[in-house]
Design a protein around this motif. Structure first.
Motif, PDB file in Angstrom:
ATOM      1  N   PHE A 222      -8.617   4.679   8.240  1.00  0.00           N
ATOM      2  CA  PHE A 222      -9.264   3.558   8.927  1.00  0.00           C
ATOM      3  C   PHE A 222      -8.526   2.247   8.736  1.00  0.00           C
ATOM      4  CE2 PHE A 222     -10.979   3.801   4.687  1.00  0.00           C
ATOM      5  CZ  PHE A 222     -11.059   2.483   4.274  1.00  0.00           C
ATOM      6  N   ARG A 223      -7.516   2.212   7.822  1.00  0.00           N
ATOM      7  CA  ARG A 223      -6.728   1.002   7.583  1.00  0.00           C
ATOM      8  C   ARG A 223      -5.263   1.383   7.573  1.00  0.00           C
ATOM      9  NH1 ARG A 223      -9.407   0.000   1.968  1.00  0.00           N
ATOM     10  NH2 ARG A 223      -7.774  -1.570   1.630  1.00  0.00           N
ATOM     11  N   LYS A 224      -4.399   0.396   7.849  1.00  0.00           N
ATOM     12  CA  LYS A 224      -2.974   0.679   7.862  1.00  0.00           C
ATOM     13  C   LYS A 224      -2.480   1.051   6.466  1.00  0.00           C
ATOM     14  CE  LYS A 224      -1.243  -1.620  11.982  1.00  0.00           C
ATOM     15  NZ  LYS A 224      -0.168  -2.477  12.538  1.00  0.00           N
ATOM     16  N   LEU A 225      -1.650   2.078   6.435  1.00  0.00           N
ATOM     17  CA  LEU A 225      -1.127   2.574   5.173  1.00  0.00           C
ATOM     18  C   LEU A 225       0.166   1.867   4.783  1.00  0.00           C
ATOM     19  CD1 LEU A 225      -1.662   6.386   5.806  1.00  0.00           C
ATOM     20  CD2 LEU A 225      -2.686   5.085   3.921  1.00  0.00           C
ATOM     21  N   LEU A 226       0.320   1.628   3.497  1.00  0.00           N
ATOM     22  CA  LEU A 226       1.584   1.160   2.956  1.00  0.00           C
ATOM     23  C   LEU A 226       2.386   2.338   2.414  1.00  0.00           C
ATOM     24  CD1 LEU A 226       3.421  -1.224   2.139  1.00  0.00           C
ATOM     25  CD2 LEU A 226       2.183  -1.280  -0.043  1.00  0.00           C
TER      26      LEU A 226
ATOM     27  N   ARG B 232       4.928  11.537   3.956  1.00  0.00           N
ATOM     28  CA  ARG B 232       5.270  10.846   5.214  1.00  0.00           C
ATOM     29  C   ARG B 232       4.031  10.240   5.862  1.00  0.00           C
ATOM     30  NH1 ARG B 232       5.811  12.012  10.741  1.00  0.00           N
ATOM     31  NH2 ARG B 232       5.196  14.205  10.484  1.00  0.00           N
ATOM     32  N   ILE B 233       4.173   9.006   6.301  1.00  0.00           N
ATOM     33  CA  ILE B 233       3.153   8.379   7.132  1.00  0.00           C
ATOM     34  C   ILE B 233       3.749   8.130   8.510  1.00  0.00           C
ATOM     35  CG2 ILE B 233       1.967   7.357   5.168  1.00  0.00           C
ATOM     36  CD1 ILE B 233       3.253   4.711   5.793  1.00  0.00           C
ATOM     37  N   THR B 234       2.900   8.063   9.520  1.00  0.00           N
ATOM     38  CA  THR B 234       3.383   7.904  10.884  1.00  0.00           C
ATOM     39  C   THR B 234       3.793   6.464  11.152  1.00  0.00           C
ATOM     40  OG1 THR B 234       1.103   7.605  11.637  1.00  0.00           O
ATOM     41  CG2 THR B 234       2.017   9.829  11.744  1.00  0.00           C
ATOM     42  N   ALA B 235       4.515   6.263  12.232  1.00  0.00           N
ATOM     43  CA  ALA B 235       5.071   4.937  12.534  1.00  0.00           C
ATOM     44  C   ALA B 235       3.989   3.883  12.710  1.00  0.00           C
ATOM     45  CB  ALA B 235       5.941   5.021  13.780  1.00  0.00           C
ATOM     46  N   ASP B 236       2.817   4.282  13.188  1.00  0.00           N
ATOM     47  CA  ASP B 236       1.744   3.305  13.377  1.00  0.00           C
ATOM     48  C   ASP B 236       0.973   3.026  12.082  1.00  0.00           C
ATOM     49  OD1 ASP B 236       0.283   5.612  13.014  1.00  0.00           O
ATOM     50  OD2 ASP B 236      -0.645   5.606  15.003  1.00  0.00           O
TER      51      ASP B 236
END
Length: 259
Positions: A199-203, A217-221
């Motif tokens: 629900f929040r942007k990941l660092l 891995r996290i996605t580009a968004d």
């Protein structure tokens, strides 16, 4: 890489993106201590969002079949908005069939339990929300007790994947479904990446098992991360710590205090 493997990967990539929903969950809310039963007036919602009860029970069966993945986690399901701006305000849920209507209690965060009901099964009931079709998503909600909100256990995520695959696979187009099966299934194949939305942007997301750590891995968004579901070198008790972009300090993957 063989010609067959190259062709298979190309075909899989062609069908994979539509198969993985890109929904964003709402900000978390604590489940209410008392889940209030709510009655739904089906006539008030045209084309409501629903799932066949018998299909949802496939998820209940998958939970029982894979209990070793998350032996301490209760089985819950969850409704989440299909879009980042979607709301669950006023959402209600019930089992519906001819001459049958059973309200399903919902927690404040949209989660619920689903019991076996012979009358609903025999009547081929549907699990019906009062939201319009395609405005909500249905997901398993598996959380081992005692972990901080920003820490996920890998076995819990694997269990969620098994339940989702059991519930959704028959709804996939024939070619896509059989490509997934040929690859070993989305929960077991290195060829298929299953993103988990937040629900929040990941660092950053870090996996830890004993002394071993690795960046996930996290996605580009920055709205999804891709856990190593297929990689058995990471055991089910592996903890994934999610650090959000708006946090000033990195959290640690440690169970919450019980005191």
């Amino acid at each position: 890489m063989s010609v067959f493997r190259t062709a298979f990967l190309a075909a899989l990539c062609a069908v994979l993106p539509p198969a993985l929903a890109q929904e964003q969950p709402p900000a978390p809310a604590e489940p209410s201590s008392q889940e209030v039963q709510q009655t739904v007036d089906v006539q008030s919602t045209r084309d409501p969002d629903l799932r066949p009860y018998r299909t949802m029970l496939k998820g209940v069966d998958a939970y029982a079949d894979h209990l070793r993945l998350a032996p301490a986690a209760p089985l819950r399901f969850m409704l989440i908005p299909a879009t980042p701006t979607g709301k669950l305000d006023g959402v209600t849920l019930h089992l519906s069939a001819e001459n049958l209507s059973i309200p399903i209690p919902l927690a404040a965060n949209g989660s619920f339990t689903l019991a076996r009901d012979k009358a609903a099964y025999d009547a081929n009931a549907d699990l019906v929300s009062n939201k319009k079709r395609d405005t909500v998503r249905w997901r398993a909600d598996i959380h081992t007790p005692g972990l901080p909100a920003n820490v996920r256990r890998l076995g819990d995520l694997r269990m969620e994947c098994e339940i989702r695959w059991a519930v959704e696979q028959d709804d996939l187009p024939f070619v896509r479904r059989n490509l997934f099966r040929l690859a070993g299934g989305p929960c077991h194949s290195s060829l298929i990446h299953v993103p988990y939305p937040v629900f929040r942007k990941l660092l950053a997301v870090q996996a830890r098992s004993g002394e071993r750590t690795a960046a996930i891995r996290i996605t580009a968004d920055q709205q999804r991360y891709v856990p190593p579901l297929h990689d058995q070198t990471w055991d089910d008790d592996t903890l994934l710590t999610l650090t959000y972009a708006d946090e000033s300090q990195v959290a640690t993957a440690a169970p919450a205090s019980t005191q």
